[in-house]
Design a protein around this motif. Structure first.
Motif, PDB file in Angstrom:
ATOM      1  N   ALA A   1     -82.461 -18.704 -21.946  1.00  0.00           N
ATOM      2  CA  ALA A   1     -81.446 -19.503 -21.260  1.00  0.00           C
ATOM      3  C   ALA A   1     -80.071 -18.838 -21.275  1.00  0.00           C
ATOM      4  CB  ALA A   1     -81.373 -20.901 -21.870  1.00  0.00           C
ATOM      5  N   GLU A   2     -79.758 -18.107 -22.333  1.00  0.00           N
ATOM      6  CA  GLU A   2     -78.450 -17.435 -22.383  1.00  0.00           C
ATOM      7  C   GLU A   2     -78.333 -16.377 -21.284  1.00  0.00           C
ATOM      8  OE1 GLU A   2     -75.422 -15.260 -25.493  1.00  0.00           O
ATOM      9  OE2 GLU A   2     -77.142 -16.356 -26.247  1.00  0.00           O
ATOM     10  N   ASN A   3     -79.409 -15.636 -21.029  1.00  0.00           N
ATOM     11  CA  ASN A   3     -79.389 -14.642 -19.950  1.00  0.00           C
ATOM     12  C   ASN A   3     -79.197 -15.310 -18.596  1.00  0.00           C
ATOM     13  OD1 ASN A   3     -79.763 -12.597 -21.772  1.00  0.00           O
ATOM     14  ND2 ASN A   3     -81.936 -12.341 -21.347  1.00  0.00           N
ATOM     15  N   TYR A   4     -79.849 -16.461 -18.388  1.00  0.00           N
ATOM     16  CA  TYR A   4     -79.697 -17.172 -17.127  1.00  0.00           C
ATOM     17  C   TYR A   4     -78.264 -17.677 -16.975  1.00  0.00           C
ATOM     18  CZ  TYR A   4     -84.756 -17.346 -17.948  1.00  0.00           C
ATOM     19  OH  TYR A   4     -86.046 -17.026 -18.248  1.00  0.00           O
ATOM     20  N   LYS A   5     -77.675 -18.120 -18.088  1.00  0.00           N
ATOM     21  CA  LYS A   5     -76.290 -18.596 -18.068  1.00  0.00           C
ATOM     22  C   LYS A   5     -75.349 -17.464 -17.661  1.00  0.00           C
ATOM     23  CE  LYS A   5     -72.879 -21.058 -20.922  1.00  0.00           C
ATOM     24  NZ  LYS A   5     -71.870 -20.848 -19.963  1.00  0.00           N
ATOM     25  N   HIS A   6     -75.582 -16.259 -18.189  1.00  0.00           N
ATOM     26  CA  HIS A   6     -74.756 -15.106 -17.798  1.00  0.00           C
ATOM     27  C   HIS A   6     -74.893 -14.829 -16.303  1.00  0.00           C
ATOM     28  CE1 HIS A   6     -73.242 -14.027 -21.685  1.00  0.00           C
ATOM     29  NE2 HIS A   6     -74.452 -13.908 -22.198  1.00  0.00           N
ATOM     30  N   ASN A   7     -76.085 -14.966 -15.775  1.00  0.00           N
ATOM     31  CA  ASN A   7     -76.310 -14.767 -14.342  1.00  0.00           C
ATOM     32  C   ASN A   7     -75.509 -15.796 -13.551  1.00  0.00           C
ATOM     33  OD1 ASN A   7     -77.299 -14.399 -11.731  1.00  0.00           O
ATOM     34  ND2 ASN A   7     -79.436 -14.321 -12.359  1.00  0.00           N
ATOM     35  N   LEU A   8     -75.581 -17.061 -13.957  1.00  0.00           N
ATOM     36  CA  LEU A   8     -74.857 -18.124 -13.252  1.00  0.00           C
ATOM     37  C   LEU A   8     -73.350 -17.962 -13.356  1.00  0.00           C
ATOM     38  CD1 LEU A   8     -77.010 -21.196 -14.322  1.00  0.00           C
ATOM     39  CD2 LEU A   8     -76.834 -20.231 -12.020  1.00  0.00           C
ATOM     40  N   ASP A   9     -72.872 -17.542 -14.529  1.00  0.00           N
ATOM     41  CA  ASP A   9     -71.431 -17.416 -14.764  1.00  0.00           C
ATOM     42  C   ASP A   9     -70.840 -16.140 -14.177  1.00  0.00           C
ATOM     43  OD1 ASP A   9     -71.593 -19.792 -16.117  1.00  0.00           O
ATOM     44  OD2 ASP A   9     -71.470 -18.912 -18.125  1.00  0.00           O
ATOM     45  N   GLY A  10     -71.680 -15.240 -13.685  1.00  0.00           N
ATOM     46  CA  GLY A  10     -71.210 -13.950 -13.197  1.00  0.00           C
ATOM     47  C   GLY A  10     -70.499 -13.986 -11.858  1.00  0.00           C
ATOM     48  N   GLY A  11     -70.427 -15.127 -11.207  1.00  0.00           N
ATOM     49  CA  GLY A  11     -69.703 -15.218  -9.945  1.00  0.00           C
ATOM     50  C   GLY A  11     -70.598 -15.185  -8.725  1.00  0.00           C
TER      51      GLY A  11
END
Length: 183
Positions: free
Chosen positions: A82-92
């Motif tokens: 989930a943390e990797n997916y969060k980084h994807n979502l937060d990346g803009g």
């Protein structure tokens, strides 16, 4: 053509709490002016899966390009990632990565995977021949992924580890009785 990305259901129990969705992948073959290659293949679009359409069937064509329905792939989300997916979502610009691998029957490429985990791409990038292309996430997939992250992501605080002090006698030569030799 369907407008929704269906939820994948399986008769196999899934104790890992993973969630899965199927997507269709559109790939473009564009003729290039090069003595080494005839054409460049590039994933261009994620669409709802179309069971009626054969893999690698032609969807549209122009003078120097052809778009193919490469097939259907499954995107799987795992709570531990989930943390990797969060980084994807937060990346803009949240995206899904389409991975094509040379080989197989005509056209000589196969749809290997679609993932939303940026960390997984490093593994495939090492293969060398894989075509990896980030594509914008369609809104239904973006909302699904956002909901998954909201349910499974656990914020972890950074904890700096304190190192143990070095023991200067740890690597010193020892006498048979276990005492260090000095001098």
């Amino acid at each position: 053509m369907p407008t929704e990305f269906p939820t994948f259901t399986s008769s196999i129990p899934q104790p890992d709490r993973a969630e899965r969705r199927s997507v269709g992948v559109v790939v473009e073959r564009r003729r290039v002016d090069s003595p080494w290659i005839e054409a460049r293949w590039q994933p261009v679009l994620l669409v709802p899966p179309d069971a009626e359409r054969a893999d690698w069937s032609v969807m549209a064509e122009g003078p120097d390009w052809t778009r193919h329905y490469a097939g259907t792939a499954e995107i799987a989300l795992f709570p531990t990632e989930a943390e990797n997916y969060k980084h994807n979502l937060d990346g803009g610009a949240p995206c899904a990565y389409v991975i094509l691998r040379p080989g197989g029957p005509a056209p000589g490429l196969r749809l290997l995977a679609v993932t939303v985990d940026p960390g997984e791409i490093d593994t495939h990038a090492e293969a060398g021949d894989d075509v990896i292309e980030p594509l914008p996430l369609p809104i239904p997939l973006l909302l699904w992924m956002d909901g998954f992250v909201a349910r499974h992501h656990v914020e972890r605080s950074f904890h700096k580890r304190k190192r143990d002090r070095a023991d200067p006698d740890a690597l010193a030569p020892r006498r048979p009785n276990g005492q260090p030799r000095h001098g």
